[in-house]
Design an enzyme around this catalytic site. Structure first.
Site, PDB file in Angstrom:
ATOM      1  CG  HIS B  43       3.121  39.342 -18.626  1.00  0.00           C
ATOM      2  ND1 HIS B  43       3.980  39.986 -19.482  1.00  0.00           N
ATOM      3  CD2 HIS B  43       1.881  39.511 -19.152  1.00  0.00           C
ATOM      4  CE1 HIS B  43       3.300  40.507 -20.496  1.00  0.00           C
ATOM      5  NE2 HIS B  43       2.020  40.241 -20.319  1.00  0.00           N
ATOM      6  CE  LYS B 178       0.924  49.242 -19.571  1.00  0.00           C
ATOM      7  NZ  LYS B 178       0.158  48.462 -20.585  1.00  0.00           N
TER       8      LYS B 178
END
Lengths: 311, 311
Positions: B43, B178
């Site tokens: 993140h 991802k």
């Protein structure tokens, strides 16, 4: 009566958005009136509503016949158009700042009209390969009423309106209550997807004899047009009866079906539904709307009347 | 390393939009990084990408575990969270201006979890009555790969991302590669619905041993975590083999399935697909991505690797 003023004609998405952002930066409220063109006094009434909504306001009228809300069996090919005439009418209002009239708003891939892309719905816009594939569905309000006989209609409407909202980024959008289900569906979509847009529903505009204005009226023969008055007449009668205490929906619906059928119309549906949820009711003891769709010759007309028996 | 700076925490939609519009009015680019919290270095890498995207930029990180992208059988209830820890990590980046952390983003009606509202999909958010009913579907890209085993996932993702876009009105949004299918689906949705937002795909961040970072990794036992390395190892091996000329997809996929299965994983899928359309390919002669989903114990992990054999 305001002086004639030529609106700016914009064809390009990026130019449209830039125009809109400039108006916002100038402190103006941007109001959009989405149409498919072939404008009549009903459309001009939407524009008046937009002009009254806030001040100072910049008004954009969109003219785009959206292929994805038509099924292949429907009247996309014969939908009337008169862009020059539309521009004259818009200029005559003196309040329209821009007309958004794009050639095509969809990303095109390899066409495959024969195959549904999902949910069984097939419209005049079904793309394969890297073409358009994103659809906005309002899953309860898209069902029933016009959703039953026009299975791709509301998917197409919700999607094109989302696109127009994202291109124009308006503060206000005006929709006609003649397309009652569409208006309620757009309100729900705006709430559910958090669009920062106020939706205004504008009242139905009628000809002197009561016929609800519609671009499709032009396709009615003189005889069909006369017969079509049975819709508005029966709706007014139903409302009068309801306000006098006849609130049984089966009775009211049967009377409307009978009147329209006897004058030569072919009823698609007559429904009495709650005004926000559009859920059918049996007795008029909540605010309702009576919705009618009927064919006269090759023309499918819709009309409705709101009734609040408590008022 | 930038100085710690506390981001402003915003819970309310209207306050969030007002904040964002103020930043825009100041001439800043607004960038959003949508997350479900329990933040890790993956993140933080998205945030670095946002910080590098443009200048001056105002960065909003959203933390919201979206119920509509989970099926009732999935791990909504056990999805990890640590808001205080997340705030510390965000402050330590020194570049995050606001955290949008709403309690609930959906309009609630009468719940009816047992009944699908449309398309057969049932999520942890199914509303009846006047509750949420609008869904955004990306009809081709939502199919296949994770769409097969998680039938409501992409409907929920496209819908919540549309909502966040309409609330925050960002100029830029960053998504991790991802979640490759999610990233491509969001790109397609933005194109099809004309959102005025640039989507940036940010590279996968891995632990030192190769495991792709994921909030769900916390649920892996030490043993499962060791076994899970078979995914990234087999992906790297496949890429190496492909670049050496072994471009037969059946062979490559079989090898990956074998490796993951032999180390104790349960393969959900291994697919080799074209990078934009996500259409399966038989031979690696276009830019592809190998996508893997596999279970280790009760944890479902996904990973992928891009291969452009022509480069």
């Amino acid at each position: 009566m305001p002086a004639a003023r030529e609106p700016e004609v914009i064809r390009d998405k990026a130019a449209m958005r830039a125009w809109s952002r400039r108006r916002r930066a100038e402190g103006k409220t941007v109001a959009v009136v989405p149409t498919m063109g072939y404008l009549h006094d009903g459309h001009l009434s939407l524009i008046s509503t937009a002009a009254a909504a806030d001040n100072p306001v910049a008004i954009v009228v969109t003219i785009y016949v959206n292929p994805s809300q038509f099924a292949p069996s429907e009247d996309l090919a014969t939908y009337p158009s008169d862009f020059a005439g539309d521009l004259r009418k818009l200029a005559s209002t003196g309040v329209v700042d821009a007309v958004f009239n794009p050639v095509d708003l969809y990303h095109r891939g390899t066409r495959r009209l024969a195959v549904a892309s999902g949910g069984g719905a097939v419209s005049c816009l079904e793309e394969d390969g890297d073409g358009h594939e994103t659809w906005v569905r309002v899953e309860r309000l898209e069902k029933g009423l016009c959703g039953d006989s026009r299975p791709v209609f509301f998917r197409g409407v919700a999607t094109i309106v989302s696109k127009l909202f994202n291109i124009i980024e308006p503060d206000v959008a005006v929709f006609g209550k003649k397309d009652y289900q569409q208006w309620r569906l757009i309100c729900r979509m705006v709430r559910d997807l958090d669009f920062a847009i106020e939706i205004i529903g504008s009242e139905i505009v009628r000809e002197a004899d009561g016929l609800a204005m519609s671009s499709r009226n032009v396709h009615l023969s003189r005889e069909e047009r006369e017969k079509a008055l049975s819709i508005s007449r029966s709706l007014v009668d139903a409302r009068t009866a309801a306000l006098k205490g006849n609130t049984d929906c089966t009775q009211i619906k049967n009377k409307i079906v009978q009147t329209v059928t006897e004058t030569g119309g072919e009823v698609d549906y007559v429904e009495i539904v709650e005004q926000e949820s559009l859920a059918p009711v049996e007795k008029i003891d909540v605010p309702v709307v009576i919705c009618v769709a009927a064919w006269f010759g090759k023309v499918r007309l819709i009309d409705n009347i709101e009734i609040d028996a408590r008022s």
